[in-house]
Every structure is written in structure tokens, then in C-alpha cells.
Design a protein around this motif. Structure first.
Motif, short mmCIF file in Angstrom:
data_model
loop_
_atom_site.label_atom_id
_atom_site.label_comp_id
_atom_site.label_asym_id
_atom_site.label_seq_id
_atom_site.Cartn_x
_atom_site.Cartn_y
_atom_site.Cartn_z
N ILE A 233 5.86 10.30 -1.17
CA ILE A 233 4.96 10.35 -0.01
C ILE A 233 4.04 9.15 0.01
N SER A 234 3.47 8.82 -1.15
CA SER A 234 2.54 7.68 -1.18
C SER A 234 3.25 6.35 -0.97
N GLY A 235 4.53 6.31 -1.27
CA GLY A 235 5.26 5.06 -1.09
C GLY A 235 5.86 4.88 0.28
N ILE A 236 6.17 5.98 0.98
CA ILE A 236 6.88 5.91 2.25
C ILE A 236 5.97 6.13 3.45
N ASP A 237 5.11 7.14 3.39
CA ASP A 237 4.28 7.51 4.54
C ASP A 237 3.14 6.51 4.71
N HIS A 238 3.15 5.81 5.85
CA HIS A 238 2.11 4.81 6.12
C HIS A 238 0.90 5.41 6.82
N ASP A 239 0.95 6.69 7.15
CA ASP A 239 -0.15 7.31 7.88
C ASP A 239 -0.90 8.34 7.03
N LEU A 240 -0.87 8.18 5.73
CA LEU A 240 -1.62 9.11 4.88
C LEU A 240 -3.11 8.92 5.11
N PRO A 241 -3.87 10.01 5.25
CA PRO A 241 -5.32 9.85 5.46
C PRO A 241 -6.02 9.43 4.18
N ASP A 242 -7.15 8.76 4.40
CA ASP A 242 -8.02 8.28 3.30
C ASP A 242 -7.42 7.15 2.49
N TRP A 243 -6.39 6.47 3.03
CA TRP A 243 -5.83 5.31 2.33
C TRP A 243 -5.85 4.12 3.29
N ASP A 244 -6.49 3.05 2.88
CA ASP A 244 -6.47 1.78 3.63
C ASP A 244 -5.60 0.82 2.84
N ARG A 245 -4.39 0.56 3.38
CA ARG A 245 -3.43 -0.26 2.63
C ARG A 245 -3.89 -1.70 2.47
N SER A 246 -4.86 -2.12 3.27
CA SER A 246 -5.33 -3.51 3.15
C SER A 246 -6.37 -3.68 2.04
N MET A 257 -5.36 -5.46 -7.13
CA MET A 257 -4.54 -4.25 -7.11
C MET A 257 -4.84 -3.45 -5.85
N ALA A 258 -3.81 -2.92 -5.23
CA ALA A 258 -3.98 -2.02 -4.10
C ALA A 258 -4.06 -0.60 -4.63
N PRO A 259 -5.08 0.19 -4.26
CA PRO A 259 -5.21 1.56 -4.78
C PRO A 259 -3.98 2.42 -4.53
N LEU A 260 -3.35 2.28 -3.35
CA LEU A 260 -2.20 3.11 -3.05
C LEU A 260 -1.02 2.79 -3.96
N SER A 261 -0.85 1.51 -4.29
CA SER A 261 0.25 1.14 -5.20
C SER A 261 0.00 1.68 -6.60
N GLN A 262 -1.27 1.72 -7.02
CA GLN A 262 -1.60 2.30 -8.32
C GLN A 262 -1.31 3.80 -8.33
N TYR A 263 -1.65 4.45 -7.24
CA TYR A 263 -1.37 5.88 -7.12
C TYR A 263 0.13 6.13 -7.17
N PHE A 264 0.88 5.35 -6.42
CA PHE A 264 2.34 5.44 -6.38
C PHE A 264 2.93 5.19 -7.77
N GLY A 265 2.45 4.14 -8.47
CA GLY A 265 2.97 3.82 -9.80
C GLY A 265 2.64 4.89 -10.83
N ALA A 266 1.46 5.49 -10.72
CA ALA A 266 1.07 6.53 -11.68
C ALA A 266 2.03 7.71 -11.61
N PHE A 267 2.34 8.15 -10.39
CA PHE A 267 3.24 9.30 -10.27
C PHE A 267 4.69 8.93 -10.56
N GLN A 268 5.03 7.67 -10.45
CA GLN A 268 6.36 7.24 -10.90
C GLN A 268 6.50 7.44 -12.41
N VAL A 269 5.46 7.03 -13.15
CA VAL A 269 5.49 7.19 -14.62
C VAL A 269 5.56 8.66 -15.00
N ILE A 270 4.72 9.48 -14.33
CA ILE A 270 4.73 10.91 -14.64
C ILE A 270 6.10 11.51 -14.33
N ALA A 271 6.72 11.08 -13.22
CA ALA A 271 8.05 11.58 -12.88
C ALA A 271 9.07 11.19 -13.94
#
Length: 765
Positions: A233-246, A257-271
Motif C-alpha cells: 500500500i505504501s509503495g503503490i497508493d499515491h493518495d495515502l493521507p498524511d504522506w507528502d511524497r515531496s 530520505m523520504a519518510p514514505l520510502s523508509q516506511y515502505f522499506g521497514a515493512f519490506q524487512v519485516i515481511a
């Protein structure tokens, strides 16, 4: 990226080799299951205090057993909580606002009561699951888990994801054109943080928890689906609320570092970590271990213990077999009977395995490392005390100390003084101008007596009270006053505590009668050396009472006067005066027979008669307070009817009633260990005990010969006099039996001889 590579290589290693089960240090395998499609089950018993939180923390809840035996409630809680968290990630339950950011429209969530409820429910459900799993965490497995790479990677990933979300939410809310409530913003950050902490804790401790394999598989599957969904979701959905990709974070002055990419990477590791766990627990056939918690670990011990007791038939325990084994463990006959009675609920004469487990699982799980002997001693003792209004001596002392702490000494002393001096004969002793001082002294005396019992050094307490009795010889105190003083204590307690239950009254009566009044009385007067005069005097008094036609009627009238309007207790026992008349006439006959047996030096027969009367009395709800009233009312009636009743005769009567009757009466439930000592004393034919007589007792108790002399030395240490009497031996070994009421006579005497006091050497020198 480096972390992802390490995790992936770890997954490949797990898939290529079959891992061996890791057994914690200090645990022993108690059962090995057969190897099948699901692998081989190893059941191990943990060492003492092996659990971070014992299973009993959960077992104290009302739904304890249901929760411990079922896996789905905890898994359902985790599934619902993580589903709600994914819903919250989309902002479904919040109010969505928009503003124009650097790269387009940015969505902002404004919390609503529904979103607050969703976030709080997520925290509560994860907290419930965490609590249930934590009660099964094994300390050794937890240490082994933290010695590996996985838990630290999970902690790092969760911190990374949580920090990224908090930072992004903070940036978005600062840039928004709308005024949002500050407390809602910070409150929601707290909920997010709690969820991440709970989830990371669950991921870590489940690996070290005493949970079945199926639970681990279900948990890993749920969390794997959640982490994959969060990453996608964090990697594909560009309309997630409370995330500014810029938005970016400058880190260490050389990296952005972009916060959304860190969030995406964290859950990749957990997965990836959970994919490794899935390969280990779901896909591979391997040995695995099922650690039973303290609530269940006793099952193996229960089955082994059942096999020891089921001698005649493998599937049943008969009373004869039960009694034979428990007698060899040193448990008394009364305790054995009470224990079997509790096990054999349906009264069929035998106990099956299921009934055995149901009755004993609680005490076996509470003390998982105790021996069968210790566990059955405790179980049978509890069954014995619960079958009567008596409890164990420790429970009685705890009741007395607990109720005493609720009282103020000054208020108790004033009320005690008022209740004590309401009798005319007591008023003559104390002057009114000293009322306050005497009231404080009364309260201080009760406090000092109870304080001396806290260490359970009954020999020291007896010496203290005897010495106190000696000092009161010159104060005008008579034995009759001790009877009234104890009645005043019970009445005062009833007033101060707004009522006194049967158990409380019995506890106070036993503790005060046996441990305080008896020793105080032996210091106040000394008639043991002239037992013939005492028994002869009592015999004459009882014969006079039996021959007087109106004695019992006058006695009933005086007893009611002593009760001071507390007629409810009398009505509880006797519905009509004729019943009480018959009872008191029988009581006089009983006392006459006791005196006759004591005159013949047949102590054992006399005490058996007293105990048989005590058993009947307890069944009729006749408690020690009634016997105290009878003791005093007899003396009042003697004087009222003009009998020859001198002060010396009154002293003898009170001493006889307290030390020969009431003392045995209140200790009847603990008497099984005294019977053989009394029989030994009756067969000696002498009042003093020499070493040869002592050796006969040792042979009777099957004490090893090397402990004969240490036991003899201890006896002299505690008596503190050159000539030891039969009564002294009965008294001392009786106190030993009171402290270990579930033990046999042999075990009590053996324990006494093998535990010499610390001051024995100094006394012998």
C-alpha cells in the motif's frame, strides 16, 4: 538494502537445512512424540521461575482456563487489530482534508470519534493478545531469541516505520491551511506509537512463548499478510493521507530520505523476516518444542503420582492404597481421610484419573517443583482444616494479626476497660481516676502478647507470659479474672470490628486461650505440684453441684447474666431452656468422669473423653466463649447457693477448667498427634520423665538412635527445669504437632529431635 540481503540469505539457509530444536538450559525433556507430517513434538518441563510471567497471572482471571485451552480468541484479536490498523492507514474512519503541496494535492486526516474508537480498539486488542502471550514467555528462550539477529531487526524496522509516520504526519499538519486541534494530533501520535510497540513486542516474544505450533503458524500468517499489505500500500497508493511524497529528511548532512520510502522499506524487512518464520514454522517439517506453562506443567507429574497411588487397579485409586502410600509419606490419618474425601466427590469409594487431575491441578501447578510428599501434605491439611470451622494455626495467627492491625490500641483499650470492669468484682480492683492509664495498659498488654507470637517462637512466648503472670501475683489478679478478661476481649473485638465471624472468634479463642492465658495462669498460680488436692477439690465441688436440686437452674440464670444480653448465641445452640438444662447436667457428669480418670493418672483416657465431648460440642455450635461463660458462672453459682467455696477453691476450679478442660477443648482438631504421647505417658506409671522413659517414646516414634540424645537435650532446653514431667512432654510435643497438624506422630517426633535449638549448647554448659 544490506538488511534485506542478510534476511534473504537467512531464509535460504532455513529452507536448505532442517533446523534442530533448541532446548533451553536447565529444562528436561519429559515426553517425545512420534515423528509425523507435523514433525516430532518435544515436551519439556521448565525450571523454577523459568517464566517471565507465570501462567497463573492469566489463570486468576475468570475466563482463565477457557483462554489457556483455546488459541482462536488471541489470534482473532490480532487479526481484527491489524485489519483495523490497515483501515486506519487509508484514513477510512477519519475526515479527509486536502491542500496543495509541492507535487500536487496532499490528503490530511482529521480524527473523528470513529477513528478514535478504531485506534483505541486496535491498542486494546493488541494489548490483550500481548498479555495472553506474555504469560507464557520462557526466560531462557527469550534470552536465546535476543541472541539472534531477528529481534533486533524487528525493533529497528518498527522504530524506522513509526518515526517515518510521525515525521510525515508532523510535516503535513504544519503545512496544512486548516487549523487542526493540537491535542487530537498528539493523541493520535501516541496511539500510533503504542500500536507499533505492541506489534513489535508480539513479533519478538511469540518466538519465546510457550504456545502450540498451530498458534505460531496462525500468528505468522496473519502478521505476514499485514506486513506485505502495509509495504504494498505504501509503495503503490499515491493518495495515502498524511504522506507528502515531496518531503525529505536530511540525515548526517550527506543523505536525504523520504519518510514514505523508509516506511515502505521497514515493512519490506519485516515481511522478509516473517517469510523466514513462515518457511520455518509452516512449510518445513521439523522437530519443535512445546513448553508447558505452570498451569499445565503439572499434568505429567499428576499422571506419575496417580500411578504411584493406583496400586490395586491402574485406573482407580482406592482408599486403602491412598492411605498406605500417604502414611509412608508421614501424613496423619485425619488428614488422609479428609484429603480422600475431597477427591472422592461422588463418594463411590475410589478416585479416577480425571477427578484426580481436576482436584489436584491447582496445587500442583502452584508449586511445580515441590515433591509429591510436600504437595499431598499441603492438600490434605487444607482439606482437613476446611472440613471444620478451624483453620490451620498459620491462618488463625494471620486472622488475629490482620484484625489487630485494623484497631487503634487506645480505642480498643478504653472499650476493653469498660467491658472488663462492668463486673462488680473487677470494679473493686481498679480506681476510676486511673481509668485512662489502665485502659492504655490493657491495650498494650494485648499488643505485647500478640507481638510475641509473630515469630512463632511459642517457647519464648510461654516464658514471657509466665513471667508476666508472676509479676501480677501482687496486683490482686485472680484466675477468675482471666476468664472475664478473655470474654471482654471477644466482646470488644465484636464492637470494634462491627461483628466477629465464627472463624475469627475461634482464631482469637485458640490463640489467646492456649498461647497467652495458659502460660500467664501458670505464672499467676502454681498448683501442678499438688494435683491430688486440685483433683480432690474439683471432685467435691462437682458432687455438690450434682446433688443440689436447683443448681443447674441457677447456673443457667447466671450464664445468661454473664452473656450480658448476648442471648442470640444461646438461642443458636439451645432452642429451649430444657435442652440447655439437659446439656449442663450431662456436662457435670462428664466433668466428674474426667476428674475420676485424672485421679487414677489415666491422662490418655481423660483427654480422649474431653475430645469426644469437644467434637459433639462443635457439632452443636458450642464454641470456646460458651465454655468460658460456663467456667465463670459455675463459680458465681457456688457462692450464690452458699456452698463452701473459698478463694483457694476458686483458684483450683479456674485452673482445672482452663488447663485441664478448655486447653484440650480448643485444640481438639490438632489432637491426633498427641494421642500416642498421652498413651505413652499413661503407661509409664510415673510423673517424672527420665532418659529411659524418653527412649521408650523414641522407640515408639521410630526415631533413629543417634537422635535420642539431641531430642532429650532439646526437651531440657525448652522446659528450663531439672525434672521434666509427663505433662511437659505432652505439652511440648503437642505444640510441635499444632505447627505440623498434617504430619503423623512419628514424623512430628522425628522432626523435633532433629532440630535442636540454637541455645542448646549454652544451656548444657
Amino acid at each position: 538494502m544490506v538488511i534485506a540481503v542478510r534476511v534473504l540469505s537467512s531464509v535460504l539457509r532455513s529452507a536448505s537445512s532442517l533446523p534442530k530444536p533448541m532446548i533451553p538450559v536447565g529444562t528436561t525433556v519429559t515426553r517425545k512424540g512420534t515423528t509425523g507430517q507435523k514433525g516430532r513434538v518435544l515436551i519439556v518441563k521448565p525450571v523454577a521461575k523459568a517464566y517471565v510471567l507465570s501462567g497463573h497471572l492469566l489463570s486468576k482471571m475468570s475466563l482463565a482456563e477457557w483462554l489457556l485451552q483455546r488459541k482462536w480468541p488471541v489470534l482473532a484479536a490480532i487479526l481484527v487489530a491489524l485489519s483495523l490498523h490497515i483501515v486506519e492507514l487509508f484514513g477510512v474512519c477519519s475526515e479527509i482534508l486536502e491542500y496543495t503541496g509541492g507535487t500536487g494535492v496532499v490528503l490530511v486526516t482529521r480524527p473523528t470519534w470513529v477513528s478514535w474508537l478504531t485506534g483505541t480498539s486496535t491498542c486494546v486488542l493488541l494489548g490483550f493478545a500481548l498479555f495472553c502471550v506474555t504469560t507464557r514467555v520462557h526466560s531462557q528462550l527469550l534470552r536465546m531469541t535476543f541472541s539472534s539477529f531477528d529481534p533486533w531487526a524487528i525493533i529497528f524496522s518498527m522504530v524506522r516505520a513509526c518515526a517515518a509516520k510521525i515525521y510525515s504526519r508532523h510535516v503535513v499538519h504544519l503545512a496544512a491551511e486548516y487549523e487542526l486541534e493540537v491535542h487530537s494530533y498528539f493523541g493520535y501520535l501516541i496511539i500510533d506509537t503504542v500500536v507499533f510497540v505492541e506489534l513489535s513486542a508480539l513479533l519478538i516474544i511469540t518466538e519465546a512463548a510457550d504456545v502450540p505450533k498451530d498458534f505460531t503458524r496462525g500468528f505468522v500468517a496473519i502478521c505476514l499478510c499485514y506486513s506485505v499489505a502495509a509495504a504494498l500500500i505504501s509503495g503503490i497508493d499515491h493518495d495515502l493521507p498524511d504522506w507528502d511524497r515531496s518531503s525529505t529528511v536530511d540525515f548526517l548532512f550527506f543523505s536525504s530520505m523520504a519518510p514514505l520510502s523508509q516506511y515502505f522499506g521497514a515493512f519490506q524487512v519485516i515481511a522478509l523476516l516473517l517469510a523466514k518464520a513462515a518457511a520455518s514454522t509452516i512449510l518445513l517439517k521439523q522437530d519443535f518444542m512445546y513448553l508447558r506453562c505452570h498451569y499445565d506443567v503439572c499434568l505429567d507429574q499428576l499422571e506419575a503420582c496417580f500411578a504411584k497411588l493406583a496400586i490395586t487397579e491402574p485406573s482407580k485409586i482406592h482408599f486403602e492404597d491412598f492411605a498406605t502410600v500417604l502414611e509412608s509419606w508421614g501424613i496423619s490419618d485425619d488428614a488422609i481421610f479428609a484429603g480422600f474425601h475431597r477427591l472422592d466427590v461422588e463418594q463411590v469409594g475410589y478416585v479416577g484419573l480425571n477427578e484426580f487431575k481436576v482436584s489436584l491441578r491447582g496445587i500442583f501447578s502452584e508449586f511445580p517443583d515441590a515433591s509429591d510428599t510436600a504437595l499431598f501434605t499441603r492438600f490434605c491439611h487444607n482439606a482437613l482444616t476446611e472440613s471444620m470451622c478451624y483453620t490451620s494455626l498459620s491462618s488463625m495467627l494471620a486472622t488475629v494479626f490482620g484484625q489487630w492491625r485494623k484497631l487503634r490500641i487506645d480505642q480498643f483499650g478504653k472499650q476493653l476497660y469498660a467491658n472488663f470492669t462492668c463486673h462488680p468484682e473487677i470494679q473493686r480492683i481498679f480506681r476510676d481516676d486511673r481509668m485512662r492509664t489502665q485502659a492504655l495498659l490493657f491495650g498494650a498488654f494485648v499488643h505485647a502478647a500478640l507481638d510475641s507470637l509473630r515469630e512463632k517462637d511459642f517457647i519464648k512466648t510461654a516464658r514471657t507470659m509466665t513471667s508476666l503472670g508472676l509479676r501480677h501475683q501482687n496486683y490482686g489478679i485472680k484466675p477468675a479474672h482471666l476468664c472475664l478478661f478473655q470474654l471482654a476481649i471477644l466482646n470488644t473485638l465484636e464492637m470494634q470490628l462491627k461483628g466477629l465471624s465464627v472463624h475469627s472468634e475461634v482464631a482469637w479463642s485458640v490463640v489467646w486461650t492456649y498461647f497467652v492465658t495458659s502460660s500467664f495462669l501458670r505464672g499467676l498460680v502454681y498448683v501442678d505440684s499438688d494435683r491430688e488436692f486440685m483433683l480432690g477439690t474439683v471432685s467435691v465441688l462437682i458432687n455438690q453441684a450434682q446433688e443440689a436440686p436447683n443448681y443447674v437452674s441457677s447456673l443457667i440464670k447466671n450464664m445468661k447474666m454473664v452473656f450480658k444480653g448476648d442471648a442470640e448465641q444461646n438461642e443458636e445452640i439451645f432452642h429451649e431452656e430444657t435442652q440447655e438444662h439437659t446439656h449442663l447436667a450431662t456436662l457435670l457428669d462428664f466433668l466428674s468422669e474426667v476428674v475420676e480418670q485424672l485421679t487414677r493418672s489415666d491422662v490418655a483416657s481423660a483427654r480422649r473423653l474431653i475430645r469426644s465431648f469437644a467434637q459433639v460440642s462443635w457439632e452443636r455450635k458450642i464454641r470456646p466463649r460458651y465454655m468460658l461463660v460456663f467456667q465463670h458462672a459455675m463459680a458465681v453459682t457456688y457462692r450464690e447457693l452458699g456452698f463452701r467455696f473459698t478463694p483457694k477453691m476458686e483458684t483450683v476450679w479456674m485452673f482445672f477448667m482452663h488447663c485441664e478442660i478448655l486447653e484440650v477443648f480448643v485444640l481438639e482438631p490438632y489432637a491426633s498427634n498427641q494421642l500416642k504421647v498421652e498413651e505413652w505417658g499413661s503407661n509409664l506409671g510415673q510423673e517424672d520423665v527420665d532418659y529411659d522413659a524418653w527412649k521408650k517414646l523414641m522407640v515408639l516414634a521410630q526415631v533413629d538412635e543417634r537422635f535420642h540424645t539431641p531430642g532429650w537435650e532439646r526437651l531440657h532446653v525448652e522446659c528450663r527445669k531439672p525434672a521434666v514431667g509427663v505433662v511437659d512432654v505432652i505439652h511440648i510435643l503437642g505444640e510441635e504437632g499444632i505447627q505440623h497438624s498434617a504430619w503423623t506422630f512419628e514424623k512430628v517426633v522425628q522432626h523435633y529431635c532433629q532440630n535442636l535449638p540454637a541455645d542448646a549448647d549454652s544451656f548444657l554448659e
